[in-house]
Design an enzyme around this catalytic site. Structure first.
Site, short mmCIF file in Angstrom:
data_model
loop_
_atom_site.label_atom_id
_atom_site.label_comp_id
_atom_site.label_asym_id
_atom_site.label_seq_id
_atom_site.Cartn_x
_atom_site.Cartn_y
_atom_site.Cartn_z
CD GLU A 131 -2.81 2.09 -3.07
OE1 GLU A 131 -4.00 2.44 -2.98
OE2 GLU A 131 -1.98 2.37 -2.18
CG ASP A 152 -1.76 1.19 1.38
OD1 ASP A 152 -2.70 1.34 0.57
OD2 ASP A 152 -1.51 2.01 2.29
#
Length: 627
Positions: free
Chosen positions: A335, A271
């Site tokens: 991401e 993330d």
């Protein structure tokens, strides 16, 4: 009978003796004949050998492709744990690990090969597991480590891989590391980004060191009175940024990865990785658009986002995963939201690979603007044209941070977008519920603010929600859509669950889920796995692409983005013959087509806002082999 050189004797003829045969064999005539035949034999043999070698050299090579890895074969499926299935006893209105395990047969039946699990780490739930209090433990709301091991075993039994969300940029301010860092306890003193105040206001208010902004608005700096310094938080103030310029921090996070690999995890989705490093000099960021309503967008984040050495950190993570890949690839997905041409750096290169792929959010971005055949075409080609040689594509149509696909594209185009995404080269990633066309749920701020609380240690926190796409999975028309039998669910169920749910679609003659399953099945064919891609826009509103490999049935995706019916000539594409067979069609076309029907490719009538997949025998021009 008289033979020259021999005298006939009385009695039957008994043939030549051995000596007579040898004498004849050395006759000059027969010697010449044998020599000529021998020369002719070896000459013809050499000619055939030369011809064979020529054929091998000049004939086009048919290279056997390398076998695809597990992460390339099937769709990946994002599960948002809080909203998937309540498996608690008694039920509490929250999705959990046991609930996910109870639905694995459904996921397997979809044709999914891997589950990406959003964060389940121990957390005060201020941001649904993204403010992690313990990287090696499970949040009580989701269950226990034993529950996790049970889920892992059940997935392996079904041949489903497990990809875990990993949040390397920050921890919770309740994490032990941060608590000790506040107290300047070694070795945690510099585990986070600390700095002195730039100065103090007359009334004593400390002044932040620079103009850096949080993604969620406001200053990215929070004053800690105990340590008497500011700490950096690029997201919520409860999420202090880790300091990756400290080698101990990098090693700590590699240890966390190793811990979960030892628990049977098959990979990680990482993330917000572009935020991992910041400028050491803490320089002010240039103003980009001071009129922007969004504070974060006002600045050019050249000192806090996508710094070059971020890739070095990710490379360290990839090396660790590769070392653990003896029994199957351990995948790394990143991401990052940035322009495609910059994003490609996150693949790394052949000698120094980084991500197996960075998430491709372009289909999400384009759906928030003007949706058309041309815009989808441009989106696909931009990614494919920028893709490094040998890199693997991927396609993401939705996730927990964006409105649902049916809300953005329209329910009529749900099947068509799944057709486009699932049959392109690369790995498609589906957010749970998108396979059946779930829609956003109207959730008022009061409903969100006053939702059920969670006991997390000594304090009770209120959850907050940013997004209407996180509401519970709709399984059936029963209580709370079959998600939970609790009196209240953590977010309200969409009222349309009575008609829009898994059970009704599985029982229906034709549905979004049935289309999805056929698409997942088609991915196992040679043309989809290893075939070439050719894509065009016809009649300004119809997107068409083919997947073709010589010697195998071809596939063709045809989508009409216009409201009106359009007639198209599909023979304009290479290798497309005069006729095809219908493989699958969108639910909007349920009354217009039938499966396995033969159609003429030169005049295909496409009703508005829908699509279909055709199969055909590809035509190739006859190849002449040079002599």
């Amino acid at each position: 009978m008289l033979v020259e050189g021999y005298v006939s004797t009385d009695g039957p003829y008994t043939g030549l003796t051995k000596d007579q045969l040898l004498e004849c064999a050395y006759c000059p005539l027969w010697v010449r004949v044998r020599c000529l035949l021998l020369v002719a034999y070896w000459t013809s043999w050499l000619v055939m050998l030369a011809g064979a070698i020529t054929l091998v050299v000049v004939t086009p090579k048919c290279l056997t492709p390398e076998p695809l890895q597990w992460w390339q074969l099937s769709p990946a499926y994002q599960v948002y744990p809080l909203s998937y299935q309540d498996g608690s006893h008694p039920p509490d209105g929250f999705g959990d690990i046991l609930g996910i395990e109870s639905r694995l047969d459904y996921i397997k039946d979809l044709g999914v090969g891997a589950i990406w699990l959003s964060p389940i780490y121990k957390s005060p739930m201020k941001d649904f597991g993204y403010d992690i209090q313990d990287f090696r433990d499970i949040a009580p709301v989701f269950g226990t480590m034993d529950d996790f091991h049970s889920l892992s075993r059940a997935m392996k039994e079904r041949g489903i891989k497990l990809v875990l969300d990993f949040v390397p940029n920050h921890s919770s301010n309740l994490h032990e590391w941060f608590q000790k860092s506040v107290k300047r306890e070694a070795p945690y003193t510099d585990y986070y980004v600390w700095t002195d105040a730039k100065g103090f206001e007359p009334e004593g208010t400390p002044i932040p060191p620079n103009n850096w902004r949080s993604v969620f608005g406001g200053s990215a700096w929070e004053w800690n009175q105990e340590r008497h310094q500011f700490y950096l938080h690029q997201f919520l103030k409860e999420q202090p940024d880790l300091n990756y310029r400290n080698p101990w921090v990098l090693q700590e996070m590699k240890n966390v990865l190793q811990f979960w690999l030892d628990q049977g995890v098959d990979g990680f989705r990482m993330d917000a990785v572009a935020h991992l490093l910041e400028d050491e000099e803490l320089r002010d960021e240039p103003v980009k658009d001071e009129d922007s309503i969004d504070e974060y967008s006002q600045l050019d984040h050249k000192y806090t986002f996508n710094l070059p050495k971020v890739l070095d950190i990710l490379r360290e993570f990839r090396i660790l995963l590769d070392k653990n890949s003896e029994n199957g690839t351990k995948i790394m997905i990143t991401e990052v939201y940035m322009p495609v041409e910059k994003l490609m750096a996150y693949y790394g290169n052949k000698s120094h690979p980084i991500a197996h792929f960075p998430f491709n959010f372009e289909l999400i971005s384009v759906s928030q603007e003007n949706i058309s055949a041309q815009s989808i075409y441009s989106t696909i080609m931009t990614w494919m044209d920028n893709l490094p040689k040998g890199a693997w594509p991927n396609w993401v149509s939705g996730n927990h941070d964006n409105s649902r696909m049916a809300t953005r594209f329209g329910n009529e185009l749900v099947d068509a977008i799944n057709m486009i995404m699932l049959l392109l080269p690369g790995t498609p990633v589906t957010y749970n519920g998108e396979e059946m066309g779930m829609e956003d749920t109207d959730v008022s701020w009061e409903q969100t603010k006053d939702t059920v609380g969670i006991n997390a240690g000594p304090m009770k926190y209120k959850l907050f929600s940013r997004d209407p796409e996180r509401t519970p999975m709709q399984w059936n028309a029963g209580m709370n859509a079959g998600f939970s039998t609790a009196n209240q669910t953590w977010l309200p169920v969409n009222p349309n669950y009575k008609t829009l749910n898994v059970q009704s679609q599985l029982n229906a003659k034709w549905s979004h889920i049935k289309v999805y399953k056929l698409l997942a099945k088609a991915r196992k064919t040679e043309a989809i796995m290893n075939g070439e891609l050719a894509i065009r826009v016809l009649e300004d509103c119809v997107l068409v692409y083919t997947r073709v490999k010589k010697g195998f049935p071809g596939y063709m995706v045809v989508v009409n983005f216009a409201v009106d019916t359009v007639i198209v000539d599909l023979t304009k594409l290479d290798h497309v013959p005069n006729e095809s067979f219908i493989y699958v069609f969108s639910t909007t076309y349920a009354h217009s087509f039938t499966a396995k029907k033969r159609i003429s490719n030169s005049e295909v009538m496409m009703p508005g806002q829908g699509g279909m997949v055709l199969t055909f025998v590809p035509e190739f021009p006859e190849e002449t082999i040079p002599l």
